[in-house]
Design an enzyme around this catalytic site. Structure first.
Site, PDB file in Angstrom:
ATOM      1  N   HIS A   1      27.835  -2.029   6.150  1.00 16.91           N
ATOM      2  CA  HIS A   1      27.442  -3.137   5.275  1.00 16.91           C
ATOM      3  C   HIS A   1      28.674  -3.424   4.430  1.00 16.91           C
ATOM      4  CE1 HIS A   1      24.560  -5.030   2.218  1.00 16.91           C
ATOM      5  NE2 HIS A   1      25.696  -4.932   1.544  1.00 16.91           N
TER       6      HIS A   1
ATOM      7  N   HIS B   1      19.312  -3.023  13.589  1.00 17.07           N
ATOM      8  CA  HIS B   1      19.343  -3.098  12.123  1.00 17.07           C
ATOM      9  C   HIS B   1      17.960  -3.433  11.569  1.00 17.07           C
ATOM     10  CE1 HIS B   1      21.961  -4.216   8.437  1.00 17.07           C
ATOM     11  NE2 HIS B   1      20.713  -3.996   8.038  1.00 17.07           N
TER      12      HIS B   1
ATOM     13  N   ARG C   1      11.453   1.787   5.979  1.00 22.97           N
ATOM     14  CA  ARG C   1      11.112   2.188   4.606  1.00 22.97           C
ATOM     15  C   ARG C   1      10.489   3.564   4.434  1.00 22.97           C
ATOM     16  NH1 ARG C   1      14.452  -1.471   2.450  1.00 22.97           N
ATOM     17  NH2 ARG C   1      13.640  -3.610   2.398  1.00 22.97           N
TER      18      ARG C   1
ATOM     19  N   ASP D   1      17.776  -7.427  10.678  1.00 22.27           N
ATOM     20  CA  ASP D   1      17.807  -6.911   9.306  1.00 22.27           C
ATOM     21  C   ASP D   1      16.400  -7.009   8.688  1.00 22.27           C
ATOM     22  OD1 ASP D   1      18.639  -5.800   6.930  1.00 22.27           O
ATOM     23  OD2 ASP D   1      19.834  -7.524   6.282  1.00 22.27           O
TER      24      ASP D   1
END
Length: 390
Positions: A148, A30, A34, A273
Protein backbone atom coordinates in the site's frame (compact mmCIF):
# COMPACT_ATOMS: atom_id res chain seq x y z
CA UNK A 1 -20.16 -6.54 -28.81
CA UNK A 2 -17.76 -7.89 -31.42
CA UNK A 3 -14.84 -7.94 -28.99
CA UNK A 4 -16.98 -9.89 -26.52
CA UNK A 5 -18.47 -12.42 -28.94
CA UNK A 6 -15.14 -13.31 -30.54
CA UNK A 7 -13.54 -14.45 -27.30
CA UNK A 8 -16.08 -16.46 -25.33
CA UNK A 9 -16.85 -19.66 -27.18
CA UNK A 10 -14.80 -21.72 -24.74
CA UNK A 11 -16.94 -20.45 -21.85
CA UNK A 12 -20.41 -21.16 -23.28
CA UNK A 13 -22.45 -24.03 -21.86
CA UNK A 14 -26.06 -25.03 -22.51
CA UNK A 15 -28.48 -26.11 -19.80
CA UNK A 16 -32.12 -26.80 -20.73
CA UNK A 17 -31.61 -24.98 -24.03
CA UNK A 18 -30.42 -21.83 -22.28
CA UNK A 19 -26.97 -20.39 -22.93
CA UNK A 20 -24.93 -19.82 -19.79
CA UNK A 21 -21.26 -19.04 -19.25
CA UNK A 22 -18.90 -21.13 -17.17
CA UNK A 23 -15.79 -19.28 -16.02
CA UNK A 24 -12.80 -20.49 -14.01
CA UNK A 25 -12.95 -19.42 -10.37
CA UNK A 26 -12.03 -15.76 -10.02
CA UNK A 27 -9.15 -14.69 -7.75
CA UNK A 28 -9.06 -11.46 -5.73
CA UNK A 29 -5.67 -10.65 -4.24
CA UNK A 30 -6.91 -7.77 -2.10
CA UNK A 31 -9.79 -8.21 0.34
CA UNK A 32 -10.53 -7.32 3.95
CA UNK A 33 -12.56 -9.99 5.75
CA UNK A 34 -11.99 -8.27 9.14
CA UNK A 35 -11.66 -11.38 11.29
CA UNK A 36 -10.10 -11.73 13.79
CA UNK A 37 -10.63 -8.43 15.55
CA UNK A 38 -13.38 -6.61 13.67
CA UNK A 39 -16.11 -9.16 13.10
CA UNK A 40 -18.81 -6.50 13.49
CA UNK A 41 -17.76 -5.38 9.98
CA UNK A 42 -17.33 -8.79 8.30
CA UNK A 43 -16.37 -12.36 9.18
CA UNK A 44 -14.45 -15.06 7.38
CA UNK A 45 -17.75 -16.86 6.85
CA UNK A 46 -19.71 -13.90 5.46
CA UNK A 47 -16.77 -12.65 3.43
CA UNK A 48 -16.12 -16.01 1.84
CA UNK A 49 -19.81 -16.51 1.03
CA UNK A 50 -19.96 -13.03 -0.48
CA UNK A 51 -16.90 -13.90 -2.58
CA UNK A 52 -18.59 -17.06 -3.83
CA UNK A 53 -21.68 -15.00 -4.69
CA UNK A 54 -19.39 -12.92 -6.90
CA UNK A 55 -17.81 -15.94 -8.61
CA UNK A 56 -14.58 -15.83 -6.59
CA UNK A 57 -13.04 -19.04 -5.30
CA UNK A 58 -9.72 -17.63 -4.08
CA UNK A 59 -8.93 -14.45 -2.18
CA UNK A 60 -5.95 -12.98 -0.35
CA UNK A 61 -6.89 -11.36 2.96
CA UNK A 62 -5.11 -8.25 4.19
CA UNK A 63 -3.39 -8.18 7.61
CA UNK A 64 -4.85 -5.07 9.27
CA UNK A 65 -6.50 -7.28 11.88
CA UNK A 66 -6.34 -7.78 15.64
CA UNK A 67 -4.07 -9.47 16.37
CA UNK A 68 -1.99 -8.37 13.41
CA UNK A 69 -0.53 -11.52 11.78
CA UNK A 70 3.07 -10.55 12.54
CA UNK A 71 3.98 -13.90 14.15
CA UNK A 72 2.95 -17.48 13.51
CA UNK A 73 0.89 -17.50 16.71
CA UNK A 74 -1.10 -14.48 15.57
CA UNK A 75 -1.55 -15.78 12.03
CA UNK A 76 -2.71 -19.15 13.34
CA UNK A 77 -5.71 -17.44 14.94
CA UNK A 78 -6.85 -16.47 11.46
CA UNK A 79 -5.88 -19.76 9.85
CA UNK A 80 -8.00 -21.70 12.36
CA UNK A 81 -11.07 -19.60 11.54
CA UNK A 82 -10.45 -20.01 7.81
CA UNK A 83 -10.23 -23.77 8.22
CA UNK A 84 -13.56 -23.91 10.04
CA UNK A 85 -15.64 -21.23 8.32
CA UNK A 86 -14.51 -20.45 4.77
CA UNK A 87 -16.36 -21.84 1.75
CA UNK A 88 -13.59 -20.81 -0.68
CA UNK A 89 -9.79 -20.73 -0.72
CA UNK A 90 -8.39 -17.98 1.50
CA UNK A 91 -4.70 -17.11 1.32
CA UNK A 92 -3.77 -14.65 4.09
CA UNK A 93 -1.07 -12.01 3.96
CA UNK A 94 1.28 -11.64 6.90
CA UNK A 95 2.41 -8.21 8.04
CA UNK A 96 5.71 -6.75 6.90
CA UNK A 97 6.31 -5.09 10.27
CA UNK A 98 5.31 -5.80 13.86
CA UNK A 99 1.83 -4.39 14.44
CA UNK A 100 2.05 -2.74 11.02
CA UNK A 101 3.88 0.04 12.85
CA UNK A 102 6.80 0.22 10.46
CA UNK A 103 9.47 -0.03 13.14
CA UNK A 104 10.71 -3.64 13.08
CA UNK A 105 10.21 -6.59 10.81
CA UNK A 106 7.66 -9.25 11.62
CA UNK A 107 8.81 -12.83 12.15
CA UNK A 108 9.02 -13.34 8.40
CA UNK A 109 10.93 -16.62 8.56
CA UNK A 110 8.27 -18.30 10.71
CA UNK A 111 5.41 -16.77 8.72
CA UNK A 112 6.69 -17.54 5.23
CA UNK A 113 5.33 -21.11 4.90
CA UNK A 114 1.81 -19.96 5.79
CA UNK A 115 1.50 -16.51 4.18
CA UNK A 116 0.82 -15.82 0.51
CA UNK A 117 3.02 -12.70 0.70
CA UNK A 118 3.86 -9.82 3.06
CA UNK A 119 2.01 -6.51 3.27
CA UNK A 120 1.31 -3.69 5.71
CA UNK A 121 -1.83 -2.81 3.78
CA UNK A 122 -3.68 0.19 5.10
CA UNK A 123 -0.34 1.86 5.69
CA UNK A 124 2.69 2.63 3.60
CA UNK A 125 6.08 1.62 5.01
CA UNK A 126 7.53 5.08 5.57
CA UNK A 127 11.17 4.24 6.21
CA UNK A 128 13.36 3.58 3.19
CA UNK A 129 15.70 1.47 5.32
CA UNK A 130 12.84 -0.61 6.71
CA UNK A 131 11.46 -1.33 3.25
CA UNK A 132 14.92 -2.23 1.99
CA UNK A 133 15.37 -4.62 4.92
CA UNK A 134 11.94 -6.13 4.27
CA UNK A 135 12.69 -6.66 0.59
CA UNK A 136 16.04 -8.28 1.31
CA UNK A 137 14.43 -10.67 3.79
CA UNK A 138 11.50 -11.41 1.45
CA UNK A 139 13.92 -12.12 -1.39
CA UNK A 140 15.89 -14.54 0.81
CA UNK A 141 12.78 -16.56 1.71
CA UNK A 142 11.19 -16.46 -1.74
CA UNK A 143 8.26 -14.22 -0.90
CA UNK A 144 6.76 -11.10 -2.45
CA UNK A 145 6.32 -7.67 -0.89
CA UNK A 146 2.84 -6.26 -1.55
CA UNK A 147 2.63 -2.55 -0.85
CA UNK A 148 0.00 0.00 0.00
CA UNK A 149 1.91 3.05 -1.23
CA UNK A 150 1.26 6.25 0.68
CA UNK A 151 3.62 8.97 1.92
CA UNK A 152 2.13 10.09 5.22
CA UNK A 153 3.68 13.55 5.24
CA UNK A 154 1.93 14.36 1.96
CA UNK A 155 -1.57 13.47 3.17
CA UNK A 156 -2.17 16.68 5.15
CA UNK A 157 -5.56 15.57 6.44
CA UNK A 158 -7.00 14.84 3.00
CA UNK A 159 -9.77 12.34 2.43
CA UNK A 160 -10.80 12.69 -1.24
CA UNK A 161 -8.78 13.44 -4.38
CA UNK A 162 -7.11 16.83 -4.45
CA UNK A 163 -8.96 17.90 -7.56
CA UNK A 164 -11.85 19.97 -8.84
CA UNK A 165 -14.54 18.41 -6.67
CA UNK A 166 -12.55 18.94 -3.47
CA UNK A 167 -11.95 22.57 -4.36
CA UNK A 168 -15.55 23.27 -5.30
CA UNK A 169 -17.01 21.61 -2.20
CA UNK A 170 -14.49 22.62 0.44
CA UNK A 171 -12.98 19.19 1.08
CA UNK A 172 -9.38 18.44 2.04
CA UNK A 173 -7.62 16.69 -0.80
CA UNK A 174 -5.19 13.79 -1.10
CA UNK A 175 -2.57 14.54 -3.75
CA UNK A 176 -1.58 11.91 -6.30
CA UNK A 177 2.06 12.36 -5.31
CA UNK A 178 1.33 10.68 -1.97
CA UNK A 179 0.81 7.47 -3.96
CA UNK A 180 3.28 7.62 -6.83
CA UNK A 181 6.19 8.99 -4.81
CA UNK A 182 6.35 5.84 -2.69
CA UNK A 183 5.94 3.62 -5.75
CA UNK A 184 8.91 5.43 -7.26
CA UNK A 185 10.97 4.69 -4.14
CA UNK A 186 9.93 1.05 -4.00
CA UNK A 187 10.73 0.47 -7.65
CA UNK A 188 14.31 1.50 -6.96
CA UNK A 189 14.45 -0.74 -3.88
CA UNK A 190 13.04 -3.67 -5.85
CA UNK A 191 15.61 -3.05 -8.56
CA UNK A 192 18.38 -2.92 -5.91
CA UNK A 193 17.33 -6.01 -3.93
CA UNK A 194 15.83 -8.19 -6.67
CA UNK A 195 12.70 -8.65 -4.56
CA UNK A 196 9.40 -9.46 -6.26
CA UNK A 197 7.13 -6.48 -5.68
CA UNK A 198 3.39 -5.91 -6.16
CA UNK A 199 1.65 -2.53 -5.89
CA UNK A 200 -1.84 -2.38 -4.41
CA UNK A 201 -4.78 -0.42 -5.82
CA UNK A 202 -3.08 2.11 -8.08
CA UNK A 203 -5.29 5.11 -8.85
CA UNK A 204 -3.35 7.76 -10.79
CA UNK A 205 -1.69 8.23 -14.15
CA UNK A 206 1.79 8.75 -12.70
CA UNK A 207 1.67 5.34 -11.03
CA UNK A 208 0.78 3.69 -14.34
CA UNK A 209 3.67 5.34 -16.12
CA UNK A 210 6.21 4.51 -13.39
CA UNK A 211 5.19 0.84 -13.41
CA UNK A 212 5.13 0.68 -17.21
CA UNK A 213 8.69 2.03 -17.33
CA UNK A 214 9.90 -0.28 -14.55
CA UNK A 215 8.52 -3.34 -16.34
CA UNK A 216 10.25 -2.32 -19.54
CA UNK A 217 13.50 -2.10 -17.57
CA UNK A 218 13.11 -5.59 -16.15
CA UNK A 219 12.08 -4.83 -12.58
CA UNK A 220 10.14 -7.73 -11.00
CA UNK A 221 6.99 -5.69 -10.47
CA UNK A 222 3.25 -6.21 -10.84
CA UNK A 223 0.24 -4.16 -9.83
CA UNK A 224 -3.51 -4.05 -9.44
CA UNK A 225 -6.25 -1.51 -9.71
CA UNK A 226 -9.91 -1.80 -8.65
CA UNK A 227 -13.22 -1.65 -10.54
CA UNK A 228 -14.15 1.72 -9.03
CA UNK A 229 -10.99 3.40 -10.36
CA UNK A 230 -11.73 2.12 -13.87
CA UNK A 231 -15.43 2.99 -13.93
CA UNK A 232 -15.74 6.10 -11.73
CA UNK A 233 -13.84 9.33 -11.08
CA UNK A 234 -14.22 12.52 -9.05
CA UNK A 235 -17.06 13.68 -11.31
CA UNK A 236 -19.18 10.85 -9.88
CA UNK A 237 -18.67 11.86 -6.25
CA UNK A 238 -21.63 12.50 -3.97
CA UNK A 239 -21.65 13.72 -0.39
CA UNK A 240 -22.02 10.19 0.96
CA UNK A 241 -19.67 7.80 2.72
CA UNK A 242 -20.19 5.15 0.06
CA UNK A 243 -17.96 7.24 -2.23
CA UNK A 244 -15.04 7.33 0.22
CA UNK A 245 -12.12 4.95 -0.17
CA UNK A 246 -8.33 5.05 -0.04
CA UNK A 247 -6.87 5.84 -2.49
CA UNK A 248 -9.72 8.11 -3.58
CA UNK A 249 -11.52 8.38 -6.89
CA UNK A 250 -9.29 10.63 -8.95
CA UNK A 251 -9.63 12.63 -12.18
CA UNK A 252 -11.03 11.53 -15.53
CA UNK A 253 -7.49 11.72 -16.91
CA UNK A 254 -6.32 9.29 -14.23
CA UNK A 255 -9.20 6.90 -14.94
CA UNK A 256 -8.42 6.85 -18.65
CA UNK A 257 -4.73 6.24 -17.94
CA UNK A 258 -5.70 3.25 -15.80
CA UNK A 259 -7.82 1.85 -18.62
CA UNK A 260 -4.86 2.19 -20.99
CA UNK A 261 -2.72 0.43 -18.38
CA UNK A 262 -5.18 -2.44 -18.31
CA UNK A 263 -5.27 -2.66 -22.09
CA UNK A 264 -1.50 -2.65 -22.61
CA UNK A 265 -0.67 -5.06 -19.78
CA UNK A 266 0.92 -2.56 -17.39
CA UNK A 267 -1.82 -3.40 -14.89
CA UNK A 268 -1.75 -7.13 -14.21
CA UNK A 269 -4.82 -7.64 -12.03
CA UNK A 270 -8.12 -6.12 -11.06
CA UNK A 271 -8.72 -6.59 -7.33
CA UNK A 272 -11.69 -5.29 -5.40
CA UNK A 273 -10.14 -3.97 -2.17
CA UNK A 274 -13.39 -5.25 -0.60
CA UNK A 275 -13.43 -3.26 2.65
CA UNK A 276 -16.65 -3.58 4.66
CA UNK A 277 -17.56 -1.25 7.51
CA UNK A 278 -20.63 -0.91 9.70
CA UNK A 279 -23.52 1.23 8.55
CA UNK A 280 -22.72 3.77 11.27
CA UNK A 281 -19.09 4.05 10.17
CA UNK A 282 -20.19 4.81 6.60
CA UNK A 283 -23.00 7.23 7.50
CA UNK A 284 -20.93 10.35 8.17
CA UNK A 285 -20.46 11.79 4.70
CA UNK A 286 -17.25 12.18 2.76
CA UNK A 287 -15.36 13.82 5.60
CA UNK A 288 -16.38 11.72 8.58
CA UNK A 289 -16.95 8.22 7.18
CA UNK A 290 -14.45 5.39 7.36
CA UNK A 291 -12.38 4.70 4.24
CA UNK A 292 -13.49 1.68 2.25
CA UNK A 293 -16.27 0.18 0.15
CA UNK A 294 -17.46 -3.33 -0.63
CA UNK A 295 -17.09 -4.81 -4.08
CA UNK A 296 -16.54 -8.54 -4.33
CA UNK A 297 -20.17 -9.33 -5.18
CA UNK A 298 -20.43 -6.72 -7.92
CA UNK A 299 -16.97 -6.74 -9.54
CA UNK A 300 -17.63 -9.07 -12.45
CA UNK A 301 -21.04 -7.63 -13.45
CA UNK A 302 -19.62 -4.10 -13.29
CA UNK A 303 -16.53 -4.91 -15.32
CA UNK A 304 -18.49 -6.95 -17.84
CA UNK A 305 -21.08 -4.19 -18.25
CA UNK A 306 -18.70 -1.24 -18.13
CA UNK A 307 -15.71 -2.59 -20.06
CA UNK A 308 -16.52 -5.75 -22.02
CA UNK A 309 -19.98 -4.89 -23.32
CA UNK A 310 -18.69 -1.49 -24.39
CA UNK A 311 -15.86 -3.10 -26.36
CA UNK A 312 -13.10 -1.52 -24.25
CA UNK A 313 -11.58 -4.92 -23.43
CA UNK A 314 -12.47 -8.47 -24.46
CA UNK A 315 -13.95 -11.08 -22.16
CA UNK A 316 -10.74 -13.04 -22.59
CA UNK A 317 -8.79 -10.06 -21.23
CA UNK A 318 -11.17 -9.67 -18.29
CA UNK A 319 -10.76 -13.31 -17.28
CA UNK A 320 -6.98 -12.87 -17.43
CA UNK A 321 -7.23 -9.87 -15.10
CA UNK A 322 -9.50 -11.45 -12.51
CA UNK A 323 -8.40 -15.07 -12.72
CA UNK A 324 -5.26 -16.17 -14.52
CA UNK A 325 -2.92 -13.24 -13.95
CA UNK A 326 -3.42 -12.95 -10.17
CA UNK A 327 -3.23 -16.71 -9.72
CA UNK A 328 0.00 -16.89 -11.69
CA UNK A 329 1.65 -13.99 -9.87
CA UNK A 330 0.64 -15.24 -6.43
CA UNK A 331 1.09 -18.97 -7.19
CA UNK A 332 -2.55 -19.84 -6.50
CA UNK A 333 -3.78 -22.82 -8.57
CA UNK A 334 -7.02 -22.67 -10.55
CA UNK A 335 -7.87 -26.33 -10.01
CA UNK A 336 -11.40 -27.32 -10.98
CA UNK A 337 -13.04 -24.23 -9.48
CA UNK A 338 -15.66 -22.46 -11.58
CA UNK A 339 -18.74 -20.26 -11.59
CA UNK A 340 -21.79 -20.25 -13.86
CA UNK A 341 -23.31 -16.95 -15.06
CA UNK A 342 -26.37 -15.74 -16.90
CA UNK A 343 -24.95 -12.79 -18.84
CA UNK A 344 -28.38 -11.86 -20.18
CA UNK A 345 -29.70 -11.14 -16.68
CA UNK A 346 -30.09 -7.39 -16.17
CA UNK A 347 -30.75 -5.91 -12.75
CA UNK A 348 -30.10 -2.98 -10.45
CA UNK A 349 -27.40 -3.24 -7.79
CA UNK A 350 -29.12 -3.37 -4.41
CA UNK A 351 -26.88 -3.64 -1.31
CA UNK A 352 -29.77 -5.22 0.61
CA UNK A 353 -29.15 -8.32 -1.51
CA UNK A 354 -25.45 -8.57 -0.59
CA UNK A 355 -24.27 -11.48 1.50
CA UNK A 356 -21.46 -9.30 2.82
CA UNK A 357 -22.14 -7.52 6.09
CA UNK A 358 -20.86 -4.36 4.42
CA UNK A 359 -23.37 -2.49 2.24
CA UNK A 360 -21.53 0.68 1.18
CA UNK A 361 -20.98 0.82 -2.58
CA UNK A 362 -20.81 3.79 -4.96
CA UNK A 363 -22.52 1.57 -7.54
CA UNK A 364 -25.81 1.33 -5.64
CA UNK A 365 -28.69 1.77 -8.09
CA UNK A 366 -26.59 1.09 -11.20
CA UNK A 367 -28.00 -1.28 -13.82
CA UNK A 368 -25.67 -4.14 -14.74
CA UNK A 369 -25.73 -7.37 -16.70
CA UNK A 370 -24.44 -10.69 -15.41
CA UNK A 371 -25.84 -12.77 -12.57
CA UNK A 372 -23.92 -15.50 -10.80
CA UNK A 373 -25.95 -18.70 -10.57
CA UNK A 374 -23.48 -21.12 -9.03
CA UNK A 375 -19.91 -21.21 -7.72
CA UNK A 376 -17.95 -24.39 -7.03
CA UNK A 377 -14.73 -24.67 -5.03
CA UNK A 378 -12.85 -27.96 -4.64
CA UNK A 379 -15.86 -29.88 -5.93
CA UNK A 380 -18.25 -28.35 -3.39
CA UNK A 381 -20.97 -25.80 -4.08
CA UNK A 382 -19.96 -22.54 -2.39
CA UNK A 383 -22.91 -20.56 -3.73
CA UNK A 384 -26.07 -21.39 -5.64
CA UNK A 385 -28.95 -19.12 -6.59
CA UNK A 386 -32.26 -20.35 -5.22
CA UNK A 387 -33.89 -20.39 -8.65
CA UNK A 388 -31.05 -22.11 -10.56
CA UNK A 389 -31.77 -25.62 -11.74
CA UNK A 390 -29.11 -27.69 -13.49
Amino acid sequence: MAAFDSNVSEYIINIDNHKYFKFPGFCDVHVHFREPGFSYKETIETGSKAAAHGGYTAVCTMPNLSPVPDSYEHLKTQLDIIDKKSVIGIYPYAAITVGELGKELSDMDALAPFAVAFSDDGKGVQSDDMMREAMLKAKSIGKMIVAHCEVNELLKGGYIHDGAYAGEHGHAGICSESEWKQIERDIELSRETGCAYHVCHISCKESVELIRKAKAEGVDISCETAPHYLLLDENDLQEEGRFKMNPPLRSTEDRLALIEGVKDGTIDCIATDHAPHSAEEKSKGLKGSAMGIVGIETAFPLLYTGLVKKGIISMEKLIELICYNPRKRFSIPVGEDYSIWDLDAEYTIDPAEFISMGKATPFEGMTVCGRCLKTVHNGKTAYKADDFRE
